[in-house]
Design an enzyme around this catalytic site. Sequence first.
Site, mmCIF file in Angstrom:
data_model
loop_
_atom_site.group_PDB
_atom_site.id
_atom_site.type_symbol
_atom_site.label_atom_id
_atom_site.label_comp_id
_atom_site.label_asym_id
_atom_site.label_seq_id
_atom_site.Cartn_x
_atom_site.Cartn_y
_atom_site.Cartn_z
ATOM 1 N N HIS A 2 0.826 -1.206 0.000
ATOM 2 C CA HIS A 2 0.000 0.000 0.000
ATOM 3 C C HIS A 2 0.864 1.260 0.000
ATOM 4 C CE1 HIS A 2 -4.272 -1.397 1.393
ATOM 5 N NE2 HIS A 2 -3.899 -1.894 0.240
ATOM 6 N N ASP A 3 1.981 1.219 0.725
ATOM 7 C CA ASP A 3 2.888 2.368 0.743
ATOM 8 C C ASP A 3 3.412 2.674 -0.663
ATOM 9 O OD1 ASP A 3 2.598 2.769 3.443
ATOM 10 O OD2 ASP A 3 4.394 1.629 4.005
#
Length: 249
Positions: free
Chosen positions: A230-231
């Site tokens: 997700h980062d």
Amino acid sequence: MSDQVIELTEVDEGIIQIKMQDKVNKNTFSDALTQGLIEAFETIKNQLQYKVVILTGFDSYFASGGTQEALLYLSDGKGKFSDTDLYSLALNCPIPVISAMQGHGIGGGFVMGLFADFVILSRESVYTTNFMKYGFTPGMGATFILPQKLGIGLAEEMLLAAKTYRGGELQQRGIPFPVLPRSEVMDYALDLAKTLAEKPRVSLVTLKDHLVAPLREKLPEIIEQEVIMHDKTFHQPEVKDRIEAFFGQ
């Protein structure tokens, strides 16, 4: 507890039902629904008279995943999906959980249901892990539980392509769950629950602990990996544009 959106009912001896019914938000993970689910499972954990849980929704909705506001919040880097643990509520519940998905299961809502010990789908309803529709990689433990429950081939297709499937289509693909007309899902779930509730609670808890131990052990590592992905993927400008343009379609 949030009585308006979560209804907790003893439907038979030893059987407790959690009904998600946030009709305003169509069972997306609103703050009220999220907190209500957490409180419901906490209540059940401390009530030793119960032997099995039925988790279900209302009308044609089971659970619809994150709200648009929550997705935009994550896209802006203000939090992580793992800040609130909805995904492992059924897995970590000491007694067996039946996901009676009488209605649509969307994104994290479908994933949450798959973490139950028993899954029942509706032929008419829509099921999808549509994370990649918005351009970000899946969360909620989806990359772990879909291959475990559906097999790697169908899991990769659902996760990468983010397509939408009717329950009847998934039945044709050979998923290992009952797929019934919507009107029959709850009756089937209750019959199954009654069969389970005939057993001693300590035996049910002991056997569930054994059966799901590998999942409980592995899940935290998978969640960490999904947060890392997700980062890399959630904060792209295109993702925010997609959430604003496509949400609810």
